[in-house]
Each structure stands twice: as C-alpha cells, then as structure tokens.
Design a protein around this motif. Structure first.
Motif, PDB file in Angstrom:
ATOM      1  N   ASP A 142      76.320   2.129  58.918  1.00  0.00           N
ATOM      2  CA  ASP A 142      76.934   1.245  57.681  1.00  0.00           C
ATOM      3  C   ASP A 142      76.468   0.063  57.619  1.00  0.00           C
ATOM      4  O   ASP A 142      76.875  -0.896  56.864  1.00  0.00           O
ATOM      5  CB  ASP A 142      78.233   1.080  58.072  1.00  0.00           C
ATOM      6  N   LYS A 143      75.186  -0.514  58.446  1.00  0.00           N
ATOM      7  CA  LYS A 143      74.552  -1.770  58.554  1.00  0.00           C
ATOM      8  C   LYS A 143      75.550  -2.895  58.858  1.00  0.00           C
ATOM      9  O   LYS A 143      75.453  -4.018  58.139  1.00  0.00           O
ATOM     10  CB  LYS A 143      74.008  -1.978  57.061  1.00  0.00           C
ATOM     11  N   GLU A 144      76.466  -2.538  59.653  1.00  0.00           N
ATOM     12  CA  GLU A 144      77.415  -3.485  60.294  1.00  0.00           C
ATOM     13  C   GLU A 144      76.616  -4.269  61.547  1.00  0.00           C
ATOM     14  O   GLU A 144      77.563  -5.212  62.097  1.00  0.00           O
ATOM     15  CB  GLU A 144      78.541  -2.855  60.607  1.00  0.00           C
ATOM     16  N   LEU A 145      75.737  -3.581  62.057  1.00  0.00           N
ATOM     17  CA  LEU A 145      75.155  -4.121  63.260  1.00  0.00           C
ATOM     18  C   LEU A 145      73.999  -5.248  62.832  1.00  0.00           C
ATOM     19  O   LEU A 145      73.221  -4.986  61.973  1.00  0.00           O
ATOM     20  CB  LEU A 145      74.297  -3.289  64.046  1.00  0.00           C
ATOM     21  N   PRO A 146      73.985  -6.493  63.483  1.00  0.00           N
ATOM     22  CA  PRO A 146      73.068  -7.494  63.169  1.00  0.00           C
ATOM     23  C   PRO A 146      71.608  -7.440  63.916  1.00  0.00           C
ATOM     24  O   PRO A 146      71.113  -8.204  64.450  1.00  0.00           O
ATOM     25  CB  PRO A 146      73.456  -8.918  63.641  1.00  0.00           C
ATOM     26  N   THR A 147      71.160  -6.333  63.918  1.00  0.00           N
ATOM     27  CA  THR A 147      69.962  -5.597  64.316  1.00  0.00           C
ATOM     28  C   THR A 147      69.005  -4.987  63.545  1.00  0.00           C
ATOM     29  O   THR A 147      69.664  -4.043  62.724  1.00  0.00           O
ATOM     30  CB  THR A 147      70.109  -5.229  65.779  1.00  0.00           C
ATOM     31  N   LYS A 148      67.849  -4.861  63.509  1.00  0.00           N
ATOM     32  CA  LYS A 148      66.730  -4.184  62.599  1.00  0.00           C
ATOM     33  C   LYS A 148      66.295  -3.002  63.288  1.00  0.00           C
ATOM     34  O   LYS A 148      65.843  -2.127  62.694  1.00  0.00           O
ATOM     35  CB  LYS A 148      65.561  -5.137  62.308  1.00  0.00           C
ATOM     36  N   SER A 149      66.305  -2.850  64.764  1.00  0.00           N
ATOM     37  CA  SER A 149      65.658  -1.757  65.459  1.00  0.00           C
ATOM     38  C   SER A 149      66.425  -1.582  66.787  1.00  0.00           C
ATOM     39  O   SER A 149      66.913  -2.496  67.244  1.00  0.00           O
ATOM     40  CB  SER A 149      64.147  -1.972  65.770  1.00  0.00           C
ATOM     41  N   ILE A 150      66.553  -0.281  67.264  1.00  0.00           N
ATOM     42  CA  ILE A 150      67.247  -0.104  68.490  1.00  0.00           C
ATOM     43  C   ILE A 150      66.083   0.781  69.142  1.00  0.00           C
ATOM     44  O   ILE A 150      65.648   1.826  68.818  1.00  0.00           O
ATOM     45  CB  ILE A 150      68.296   0.797  68.194  1.00  0.00           C
ATOM     46  N   LEU A 151      66.256   0.385  70.544  1.00  0.00           N
ATOM     47  CA  LEU A 151      65.208   1.319  71.609  1.00  0.00           C
ATOM     48  C   LEU A 151      66.127   1.457  72.717  1.00  0.00           C
ATOM     49  O   LEU A 151      66.689   0.760  73.245  1.00  0.00           O
ATOM     50  CB  LEU A 151      64.070   0.203  72.067  1.00  0.00           C
ATOM     51  N   MET A 152      66.158   2.903  72.891  1.00  0.00           N
ATOM     52  CA  MET A 152      67.229   3.157  73.992  1.00  0.00           C
ATOM     53  C   MET A 152      66.515   4.176  74.914  1.00  0.00           C
ATOM     54  O   MET A 152      65.783   5.357  74.559  1.00  0.00           O
ATOM     55  CB  MET A 152      68.263   4.263  73.092  1.00  0.00           C
ATOM     56  N   VAL A 153      66.834   3.936  76.217  1.00  0.00           N
ATOM     57  CA  VAL A 153      66.509   4.981  77.280  1.00  0.00           C
ATOM     58  C   VAL A 153      67.739   5.876  77.633  1.00  0.00           C
ATOM     59  O   VAL A 153      68.668   5.460  77.683  1.00  0.00           O
ATOM     60  CB  VAL A 153      66.187   4.193  78.603  1.00  0.00           C
ATOM     61  N   THR A 154      67.373   7.227  77.392  1.00  0.00           N
ATOM     62  CA  THR A 154      68.268   8.020  77.822  1.00  0.00           C
ATOM     63  C   THR A 154      67.760   9.529  78.651  1.00  0.00           C
ATOM     64  O   THR A 154      66.494   9.711  78.691  1.00  0.00           O
ATOM     65  CB  THR A 154      68.853   8.693  76.629  1.00  0.00           C
ATOM     66  N   HIS A 155      68.710  10.075  79.307  1.00  0.00           N
ATOM     67  CA  HIS A 155      68.203  11.107  80.040  1.00  0.00           C
ATOM     68  C   HIS A 155      68.715  12.453  79.297  1.00  0.00           C
ATOM     69  O   HIS A 155      68.260  13.741  79.709  1.00  0.00           O
ATOM     70  CB  HIS A 155      68.596  11.328  81.586  1.00  0.00           C
ATOM     71  N   GLY A 156      69.426  12.248  78.157  1.00  0.00           N
ATOM     72  CA  GLY A 156      70.026  13.280  77.642  1.00  0.00           C
ATOM     73  C   GLY A 156      69.164  13.698  76.270  1.00  0.00           C
ATOM     74  O   GLY A 156      69.288  13.041  75.540  1.00  0.00           O
ATOM     75  N   ILE A 157      68.712  15.073  76.434  1.00  0.00           N
ATOM     76  CA  ILE A 157      67.902  15.657  75.169  1.00  0.00           C
ATOM     77  C   ILE A 157      68.737  15.592  74.036  1.00  0.00           C
ATOM     78  O   ILE A 157      68.252  15.193  72.918  1.00  0.00           O
ATOM     79  CB  ILE A 157      67.183  16.744  75.640  1.00  0.00           C
ATOM     80  N   GLU A 158      69.949  16.201  74.285  1.00  0.00           N
ATOM     81  CA  GLU A 158      70.925  16.429  73.063  1.00  0.00           C
ATOM     82  C   GLU A 158      71.390  14.870  72.542  1.00  0.00           C
ATOM     83  O   GLU A 158      71.504  14.737  71.140  1.00  0.00           O
ATOM     84  CB  GLU A 158      72.180  17.044  73.429  1.00  0.00           C
ATOM     85  N   GLU A 159      71.565  14.044  73.413  1.00  0.00           N
ATOM     86  CA  GLU A 159      71.838  12.574  72.968  1.00  0.00           C
ATOM     87  C   GLU A 159      70.786  11.990  72.101  1.00  0.00           C
ATOM     88  O   GLU A 159      71.193  11.594  71.197  1.00  0.00           O
ATOM     89  CB  GLU A 159      72.233  11.736  74.176  1.00  0.00           C
ATOM     90  N   ALA A 160      69.541  12.353  72.433  1.00  0.00           N
ATOM     91  CA  ALA A 160      68.345  11.601  71.888  1.00  0.00           C
ATOM     92  C   ALA A 160      68.282  12.318  70.582  1.00  0.00           C
ATOM     93  O   ALA A 160      68.145  11.559  69.545  1.00  0.00           O
ATOM     94  CB  ALA A 160      67.112  11.801  72.709  1.00  0.00           C
ATOM     95  N   VAL A 161      68.381  13.681  70.477  1.00  0.00           N
ATOM     96  CA  VAL A 161      68.296  14.308  69.086  1.00  0.00           C
ATOM     97  C   VAL A 161      69.247  14.006  68.071  1.00  0.00           C
ATOM     98  O   VAL A 161      68.976  13.794  66.883  1.00  0.00           O
ATOM     99  CB  VAL A 161      68.049  15.927  69.324  1.00  0.00           C
ATOM    100  N   SER A 162      70.612  13.725  68.793  1.00  0.00           N
ATOM    101  CA  SER A 162      71.957  13.288  67.928  1.00  0.00           C
ATOM    102  C   SER A 162      71.789  12.195  67.316  1.00  0.00           C
ATOM    103  O   SER A 162      72.181  11.885  66.299  1.00  0.00           O
ATOM    104  CB  SER A 162      73.005  13.544  68.782  1.00  0.00           C
ATOM    105  N   ILE A 163      71.044  11.025  67.885  1.00  0.00           N
ATOM    106  CA  ILE A 163      70.948   9.792  67.101  1.00  0.00           C
ATOM    107  C   ILE A 163      69.587   9.429  67.028  1.00  0.00           C
ATOM    108  O   ILE A 163      69.568   8.466  66.050  1.00  0.00           O
ATOM    109  CB  ILE A 163      71.816   8.839  68.045  1.00  0.00           C
TER     110      ILE A 163
END
Length: 553
Positions: free
Chosen positions: A237-258
């Motif tokens: 919804d573009k409510e975050l004041p950020t242009k890009s997100i970098l996330m470290v995760t161990h969950g494959i499903e979590e990564a694929v979901s977002i």
C-alpha cells in the motif's frame, strides 16, 4: 551464478503459456512442481537484464566483487548484488554463508576486505550508510527507554531536530500499530510488540533501504505470521517510507511468500549460488501448485552440490541454444515428452554427453552463467553440525518405499531449511540416504541402520565415516592419534594445526565438537573432558596382551 527468472513481461502469450504450463505440472506430483520452475525464458530474462543494466537510477545499492575476511578465513568471496527500487530481496543460505555479514556490509556496519559498495552508483566507504536502517532479530531495545524514546533514537543519532523526530516517531508508531503504548517500557510489551518497536525505530529515519535480519525468527509462529502479513500490506500500500527491502531469512516458505527476488548463498566461503525472481501475485497461496513448485525448487538448489548445479547450468544452456529460435520459453529439461506417432524422441539429445561450451557468450552473460574454474583449490570439507541422534530421528520420518520432497520433510519435522539441511547432509555423508533434485530416499544402509542394535548402528556410522571423503577432519584426527607415542593428543593440536587454517575460531570450535561427537559415537576415539585430550580405544587383543602374565624363562 545461475539466474532462474519468471520476470514480468507484457507479452500475454508468454505469461499465459508459462502459467498454464506450471499449473499443469503442479497438479501432478510435487516433483513435477520442482522441475516446473527449472525453466529459462530467454525473452523475459532479456527484458529483466535490460531494465537492471540500463536503469541505473533504479538501483539503490550495489555490491561489486565484494569479499570479506576475518584473519585468514574468507567469509564472503566475490559477491555481486544489486538492490532495485520497489523490490523485496531475500537472502537464503545455510549458517556460515555470510548472510548477516553481507547485509551489514550493505548497511555500512562492516567494511569489505575487497570490492566496492555503491549507493546510487557512487562508491561508499567508511561509516554507516545513512540511507539504510536495520531491524535486528533480538529486538535490541533499551529497557530504560519508553517506546517513543526508543523509536526516536535513530533520528537523534542522525541529528534530526527534536520537533521533527517527535513527529516522525508519532507517524512510525501509528503506522506500525503501537498507538497507546508510546510511554510503555519494553518489559511491558510482548515479543511481537517489541519487534514492532524495532520496525518503528527503523522506519522513523525514513530509510531508502530497510534491512531486516531475521526479524520474525524470535517470535512464535502466529505472531510472526501476523507481523509478516502486516509488513507486506504496508509495503504494497506504499505506506512505508522506504524504496527497497533486504531481508535475511532461514525460512524458504517465508522468502517465497514475500520476496520478489531470492538470493541463495553457499558457504565456505559465502558466495551467490543462485538468483530467482518470483512472479507470483499477492496474496500468495501457499497451497497453490506454483508456490509449492517454487518452494520445492529452492530446496533442491540449496541441497545441491556445486557440481550438480554446474551440470544443470550446462544442460540449461545447451537446451536454450537449441530452442531459442523455436519458442519463447524453455520447457523443463527432464519434463520433455516423447513425440508420438512415430516421431523422434526429443529426450535422446538430452541423454547424450554434454560437450565443452563457450561460457563467455552473450547468452551466458544474460543468464548469469559462469563456468566453475577447475584450477580453484578444493575447500576443506566441513562436518554438518548435528548429532548422530538427529540423523537417526530423520530416518524415522522417511518412507522406505518412496522418495520424499525436502520441503514436505521440513514441514513434517517443523524445521526450517537452516536446521533441516545439515541433518540431511549428515545422513548423506554417512551413506544412509540418497538425495537427488530435492528428493530424499532412504537407502539399504539406512534401512539396515533403523533395524539394528546400538552396537550395529555404531558400526554402520563408523564405516560411513571411514568411506566418506567429507569426513576428512575425523580421518586426520585418527592419523594424528595413531602417530602419537601414547595414542593421546590434546584437542588444541587439532584446533590450532588443522581447523584454524580453514575456519573462523567459532566455526573451528563447532567443527571440533562435531568431530568429537561423531568419533565417540562410532568408537573411533574417546575424549577426556577434564584434560581436553582425545585418545584411541584399545582393541580387545591389546587389552588381553596387557593382562597376560609375564612368562620368565
């Protein structure tokens, strides 16, 4: 680096054809879902590469040939990465692959030993990158500060005037849903609410790049899922004041979901093994054939060796060269059907040996394909950091009559990839299972292990260790013990002369602990904790000879 992409293209025929193909695959066995994602769509790749190569204004941050060393240990090696506006990038990989270190290099918290970090095309060196903000795994809140004061902290560090930082804090607290808790202290909040404070603190500085270091791993499942979905909604919804997100995760499903793009890292040292662009519409249905197929495929990539990935690259490239003038997308290699009505078998070409190919052509560059350098010295093999009991437990969950997908196995065991893969690696090292394309099959040795007594199991593990080239540490330990005068050596000898040459001090200690655990279980050697010494067990013949009375003539 092997790029697998389902890039967004405007050509309706390409997209609908791919979607129909993947849906058809997903309706069959999940194995086909894995292969359904093993496709290279040349025209879509060209569009995506052109956007990223030519659109420098879209690139927020970039790493160019970045390496990072701690002493003599290489943590990251020759990493190239671009972070583009409007994109969520997820870093996946086993422990020790340098995911968090890579994120900290991007944020400017760690300076690389080699290579360039660029921000909007300009090199960055020294100090924290002011355009980034980091959300930690463990909340990292100051317990003596209120929610509002914790949120204002980043703005205060940047020297933002009091009135402005108070406004930003109010906006961030409102955005993240913490209204009414402005004057509460961290001890009054639940884990999920504390992490919301961490998000609000990061958003208050209005970063262009938001870095998330396993932000949901310390939360219970329901709280994590709720916060994850809210973050994704705010992003869309573009409510975050950020242009890009970098996330470290161990969950494959979590990564694929977002995630919009997945970066898979290898370890020893950390390097990019694969890059996958996800083009599934939100909200993503985790039970859909496309989602399951991609999840299975990521498991396959993570569990594959470099040699297997190289063969896959060559096969993809060969087939792409053959079909690039015939079709807009390449069907999965091992899903090609035999032609009917007496026509030739298309799969015959795939079964013939691959010929050496030029890996520097334009198609190789577009696909991100790089040949493995045969002159590179082989890495010292590391032992999977798991106990033998965990391997035995894994075997109990495998079907003796058919293969099981790694993703389904992880779901059954309620383990994420970082916990599951080392156990599978250990079982494969000991020759108890067969692993191919993300499917696990228990072999005859594994079946015998399950039916054996404890002594027989020790013997099976001992034989597996002695046969495996990846158990080099235990082999060298045994060699030192045999050559020592009394069959005893201090553990420091292994730590200093072997491990520290190849691993960081922390990983060296872990490797030593694993070697001692496996060696003791297999009764290859013992360990005396008070003295810190390893020793060889005496054979029955040696014991009997020592107990025989001395005969005098």
């Amino acid at each position: 680096m092997f790029v697998v992409t389902t890039a967004r293209v405007k050509k309706h025929d390409v997209w609908s054809g791919r979607r129909a193909h993947v849906c058809a695959l997903g309706r069959s066995r999940s194995r086909r879902g894995v292969n359904g994602w093993r496709m290279v769509q040349q025209r879509a790749d060209a569009v995506l590469e052109a956007q990223r190569a030519g659109g420098d204004a879209l690139v927020v941050a970039a790493l160019e040939s970045v390496s990072y060393k701690v002493g003599s240990v290489t943590v990251l090696e020759n990493v190239d990465l671009k972070l583009v506006e409007g994109e969520i990038v997820c870093l996946l990989g086993p422990s020790g692959s340098g995911k968090s270190t890579l994120m900290r290099i991007v944020a400017g918290l760690v300076e690389p030993s080699k290579g360039l970090v660029k921000w909007h095309g300009k090199p960055v060196s020294g100090g924290v990158n002011p355009g980034t903000a980091l959300v930690f795994q463990n909340f990292a809140l100051f317990p003596w500060l209120t929610v509002r004061q914790n949120v204002e902290l980043g703005c205060e560090a940047q020297g933002i005037p009091k009135s402005e930082r108070e406004k930003r804090a109010r906006d961030a607290i409102d955005t993240i849903g913490l209204d009414g808790y402005e004057n509460a202290f961290p001890k009054e909040l639940s884990g999920g609410m504390r992490q919301r404070v961490g998000f609000a603190r990061a958003l208050a500085v209005q970063p262009e790049l938001l870095c998330l270091d396993e932000p949901f791993s310390a939360l219970d499942v329901l709280t994590a899922e709720n916060l994850r979905s809210e973050l994704l909604r705010l992003w869309q919804d573009k409510e975050l004041p950020t242009k890009s997100i970098l996330m470290v995760t161990h969950g494959i499903e979590e990564a694929v979901s977002i995630g919009d793009r997945l970066i898979l890292l290898g370890r020893d040292p950390g390097r990019v093994r694969a890059e996958i662009t996800v083009d599934l519409p939100h909200p993503r249905d985790r039970k859909s054939p496309e989602f399951q197929g991609l999840t299975d495929y990521v498991y396959t990539l993570i569990s594959s060796t470099d040699a297997e990935l190289e063969q896959d690259r060559l096969a993809v490239l060969e087939q792409a060269n053959k079909t690039k003038s015939q079709s807009s997308f390449l069907p999965p290699l091992n899903m090609m059907k035999k032609q009917q009505n007496g026509k030739s078998d298309q799969t015959a070409e795939l079964r013939r040996p691959l010929q050496p190919m030029n890996m520097s052509g334009p198609l190789s560059v577009a696909l991100g394909i790089q040949a493995l350098d045969p002159t590179i010295k082989a890495r010292y093999p590391s032992l999977p950091a798991v106990r033998i009991g965990s391997v035995a437990g894994l075997l109990l969950f495998l079907d003796e009559d058919q293969a099981m997908d790694l993703s389904h196995l992880g779901q059954n065991l309620q383990l994420d990839v970082d916990d599951l893969v080392p156990i599978v690696d250990a079982a494969e090292l000991l020759d108890l299972i067969h692993l191919e394309s993300g499917d696990v099959t228990i072999n005859d040795t594994g079946k015998r292990f399950l039916r054996s007594s404890i002594d027989e199991r020790k013997s099976i593990v001992r034989e597996g260790i002695q046969r495996s080239v990846d158990a080099k540490l235990i082999e060298q330990t045994m060699l030192l013990l045999r050559k020592s005068r009394y069959g005893r050596i201090p553990q420091e000898l292994i730590f200093d002369t072997i491990l520290l040459k190849h691993f960081s001090p922390q990983e060296s200690r872990r490797q030593l602990e694993v070697a001692i655990e496996w060696g003791r279980f297999a009764e290859l050697f013992g360990y005396d904790a008070p003295s810190g010494e390893l020793f060889l067990y005496q054979s029955e013949e040696e014991t009997e000879s020592e107990n025989e009375p001395e005969v005098r003539y």
